[in-house]
Design a protein around this motif. Structure first.
Motif, short mmCIF file in Angstrom:
data_model
loop_
_atom_site.label_atom_id
_atom_site.label_comp_id
_atom_site.label_asym_id
_atom_site.label_seq_id
_atom_site.Cartn_x
_atom_site.Cartn_y
_atom_site.Cartn_z
N SER A 10 0.83 -1.21 0.00
CA SER A 10 0.00 0.00 0.00
C SER A 10 0.87 1.25 0.00
O SER A 10 0.48 2.29 -0.54
CB SER A 10 -0.95 0.00 1.19
OG SER A 10 -0.27 0.32 2.38
N ALA A 11 2.07 1.16 0.60
CA ALA A 11 2.95 2.32 0.63
C ALA A 11 3.38 2.70 -0.79
O ALA A 11 3.66 3.87 -1.08
CB ALA A 11 4.18 2.05 1.49
N THR B 85 -2.82 3.31 4.71
CA THR B 85 -1.42 2.95 4.94
C THR B 85 -1.00 3.26 6.37
O THR B 85 -0.32 2.46 7.03
CB THR B 85 -0.53 3.69 3.94
OG1 THR B 85 -0.99 3.38 2.62
CG2 THR B 85 0.91 3.29 4.08
#
Lengths: 665, 177
Positions: free
Chosen positions: A261-262, A275
């Protein structure tokens, strides 16, 4: 004297941590340069103090100083040196000291390598690290002091649980803690971002190396733990869905989700709140694991000796850290501006799906782990949730996850063309199906799940490879051009391919070893021969030997195939004296195609011995695959974009705007 | 303030409350003491297919001390204690009865076929009802049953030889004399 020095420096570290947790936090609010700068110095002092403390305890163990209670209860003068040293962290108190030391190590690393961070962010990250340190050091000093003296001094120690006297387990906790504590850095970044009220692509880039490092260490730590279970417990199993194993698997799943997700935050400036939440959850699960293992709430083979006072302390600590950070999230997150919406068929769409599946898997395992406690609390019924639950719930989530894993990397950002991707993947699909076909032809009675597993292995392996080949335009131009493209491809792209192939190899190992294992269980007399998995095993008898701190019945087996000269295997049944305990030492011949696994048990009094022989095809690939995943992480970590200090441009991307007013929350 | 952002913290609060309760009021290793020295609960179960005529409360009152072992094919710790049970059976040290807990008939039968059958009789507790009456919280557990069918002791977790020698052998001797 040694113990007193240790005690003193731990107190010193606690005082430093208290200041590290408060002064820079205030300084960041006031914009005071000296107060913010104090954070780095405090981190250094903490690290030095805890290093001294750790050395003191190690000296206590190495010199067998039984006037220290911790040494007396966990060590023994006859123990081999390796296990005297690993005994330092093979118990509750010592392992906490290791935890605190690694926390200080990471704090120092942020202080040293975080030169390109904005001053306020860095000060706040270090302050949060300091506050976590306060919690752990207080826990050590008030409930679990490793330096407590013992009077009168006993003549010898109690010894370390022989199951733990093993090289695999000697290095399993340090890696696991490096992973757990590495997640504390990501957590600190998340809290600092919530306080600052800003998350941007630069933030995601700073967080990424820490997440990658923590994830890599967790991967190795979990792999070492399962490897230990595989060869030490003597049943050939390597994963039991034990609460303690789940406690390490949940943060790993959360960290995997976070890694992905980062990327969306970095590339698309979206998914920010999610995140941040994942960063908090990943570390919370590490803490929860610590609580479950040590509080006595759950009963497990792995659990440390428990003490209610410790349970109360950890629970309060959990409530402060997890509850506090989630509350902060609840208050601050709504103010964070999210990125735009995006199309479901796109790279970010695939990553969202990845996150949904991974976090659902995490939640399922959490549910299965906590369910017995909940049921007991509400109805008084005592249940244990076993592998049937976890297998039934985890597999349906893992299968789509693996299917998407091959798709995702082909998808461009923003909008992808599904038909085009399918066209490019059809070759991988064809090879995967061909592979399944060959297996069915070779072995018609293969269970369906094994075919699914092998199909997924082929799909992911070929899919990942073709994606990589696609990027460097392999075979679609001169090789020299492809070579040049390969050199220029960012290391993180190579890293992804390698890590995904690692997952494919793990799937191969799991599927093949479960589906095609052959075994022989029974009594054998010397001279007897059995055939297992195409190998002939000749049993040559059992002799009694003396080890350094145990006595062993050692069996001799000759394994050969098609009349080859063969290899000798020496399984042992050991009887330790301090503490009195029996352990099984399986003899394992690891090969790339299969492991030969032999265990010798008790004699039947008539010259025969209980024997277990397994032939486990491709089982080593579970650990080879884990290692490949770790290497993928390392490759990605070495990417120039992340190289510490390199991205000068990053500083310009985040103009130092005046901070959001603290009172606003 | 948007409520959906508070969902995580509220979830955690719920977990923390139960944890707090569990810490003070529950003890996973505690033997429900009210069961010890009381008669075994009433039950009657069918056998694992191919392994004996079934198991009921009346089968346990045999005039000598016997063991009732709670096992399952999905239980790893059961495999750890299994060779020891096989040995007890071979040496005829004590009669062992198997309570198959929350298993499927085929899986249990396969498991016994693969690892050997140390049990004199077996009973399948498919839903875990009998387990609740016995206060079973996990597998494996081993109950020591007296000559008249009362529960003398209970061992939680895999039964090892030292534990057998320490806790169960004296009870066997005590019944003989």
């Amino acid at each position: 004297m040694i113990a007193e020095i240790g005690q003193f420096v731990v107190i010193l570290a606690l005082i430093t941590a208290i200041f590290q947790g408060t002064v820079p936090m205030l300084g960041a609010g006031q914009g005071s340069q000296p107060m913010m700068g104090f954070a780095s110095n405090a981190a250094l002092v903490q690290f030095v103090a805890l290093t001294i403390a750790f050395i003191c305890l190690t000296v206590g163990y190495v010199t067998s100083d039984f006037s220290i209670l911790n040494v007396a209860s966990n060590s023994h003068s006859l123990k081999p040196m390796l296990y005297k040293v690993s005994g330092v962290w093979g118990n509750h108190e010592g392992s906490l000291l290791l935890w605190a030391w690694i926390l200080a190590l990471f704090g120092l690393a942020v202080a040293l390598f975080g030169r390109n961070l904005p001053d306020t962010l860095k000060a706040r990250v270090l302050a949060v690290q300091g506050l976590i340190g306060v919690g752990f050091l207080m826990f050590i000093l008030f409930t679990s002091n490793p330096f407590e003296r013992l009077d009168p001094v006993p003549l010898d120690g109690n010894g370390l649980n022989p199951l733990l006297q093993d090289p695999g387990l000697a290095f399993h906790p340090p890696f696991l803690y490096l992973g757990y504590v590495g997640l504390s850095v990501t957590f600190s970044f998340a809290i600092a971002a919530l306080i600052e009220g800003r998350v941007d692509p630069a933030w995601a880039r700073w967080v990424r190396p820490w997440t990658l490092a923590a994830w890599g260490f967790l991967t190795i730590g979990i792999a070492l733990g399962s490897w230990w279970a595989y060869y030490e417990l003597g049943w050939g199993g390597w994963w039991f869905w034990d609460p303690v194993e789940n406690a390490s698997f949940m943060p790993w799943l959360a960290a995997t989700a976070l890694l992905h997700s980062a990327i969306v935050v970095e590339k698309r400036d979206a998914l920010k709140n999610w995140t941040i939440l994942l960063a908090i959850i990943a570390f919370s699960l590490s803490l929860l694991g610590t609580f479950l293992v040590r509080s006595g709430v759950l009963n497990s083979v792995h659990a440390f000796a428990t003490d209610p006072a410790r349970g109360v302390f950890i629970l309060i600590f959990l409530i402060v850290v997890i509850g506090g950070s989630l509350l902060l999230y609840g208050i601050r997150a709504p103010m964070m501006k999210g990125g735009g919406l995006f199309a479901p068929i796109s790279r970010e769409g695939a990553l969202v799906l990845n996150n949904l599946l991974l976090s659902t898997a995490t939640a399922t395992i959490l549910l299965g782990t906590l369910y017995p406690i909940f049921l007991d609390a509400f109805t008084g019924a005592k249940v244990s949730v076993g592998p049937p639950f976890f297998e039934a719930t985890f597999l349906p989530l893992a299968i789509p996850l693996i299917i998407v894993m091959a798709f995702g990397p082909f998808m461009p950002w923003k909008r992808a063309d599904l038909a085009g991707i399918l066209a490019r993947l059809k070759f991988a699909l064809f090879l995967a199906l061909l592979f399944v076909g060959i297996i069915m032809w070779w072995h018609f009675e293969t269970p369906v799940m094994a075919l699914v597993g092998m199909g997924l292995f082929g799909w992911l392996l070929f899919g990942s490879f073709f994606e990589w080949a696609d990027r460097i335009k392999l075979f679609r131009g001169p090789l020299s051009k492809s070579w040049k493209r390969m050199i220029q491809l960012p290391r993180s792209a190579h890293g992804m391919t390698v890590a995904h192939i690692g997952v494919a190899l793990v799937i191969l190992g799991i599927t093949a070893s479960e589906a095609w294992q052959s075994e022989h269980l029974g009594v054998m007399t010397p001279g007897e021969t059995v055939t297992v998995g195409g190998y002939e095993f000749r049993f040559d008898g059992v002799e009694t030997l003396a080890g350094p701190n145990y006595e062993a019945d050692r069996g001799t087996f000759l394994a050969s195939r098609n009349g080859s000269s063969g290899v000798f295997l020496y399984p042992e049944q050991r009887r330790y004296t301090d503490p009195p305990m029996e352990t099984t030492e399986a003899a394992i011949r690891p090969m790339l195609s299969a492991d030969l696994y032999v265990v010798v048990g008790e004699g039947d009094g008539q010259g025969g011995y209980a024997v277990r022989i397994y032939h486990k095809p491709f089982v080593s690939w579970i650990w080879i695959g884990s290692l490949v995943m770790f290497m993928g992480g390392l490759l990605s970590l070495s990417d120039r974009r992340l190289r510490l200090g390199a991205p000068r441009g990053a500083r310009n991307q985040t103009p130092r705007t005046p901070e959001m007013s603290e009172a606003k929350g | 303030m948007q409520l959906r952002f508070l969902v995580p913290v509220l979830t955690f609060v719920a977990i923390a409350v139960v944890m707090w309760y569990a810490l003070f009021n529950l003890n996973p290793t505690e033997i429900p003491s009210e069961l010890v020295s009381k008669a075994a609960p009433e039950f009657s179960l069918e056998a694992v297919p191919g392994y004996g005529p079934g198991l009921a409360k009346s089968d346990l009152a045999t005039g000598k001390v016997v063991l009732l072992n709670v096992f399952a094919s999905w239980c790893v710790a059961c495999m750890v204690e299994h060779p020891f049970f096989m040995e007890l059976r071979e040496q005829d040290t004590v009669d062992i009865y198997g309570l198959n807990y929350k298993d499927t008939p085929t899986a249990a039968a396969e498991w016994l076929q693969r690892h050997g059958n140390p049990y004199k009789r077996t009973g399948m507790d498919l839903k875990g009802r009998v387990g609740i009456d016995f206060g079973v919280y996990g597998v494996p557990e081993t109950f020591v049953i007296g000559p008249d069918g009362t529960i003398l002791d209970k061992v939680i977790g895999p039964l090892t030889r030292p534990m057998f020698d320490m806790r169960i052998r004296p009870l066997l001797k005590g019944a003989e004399s």
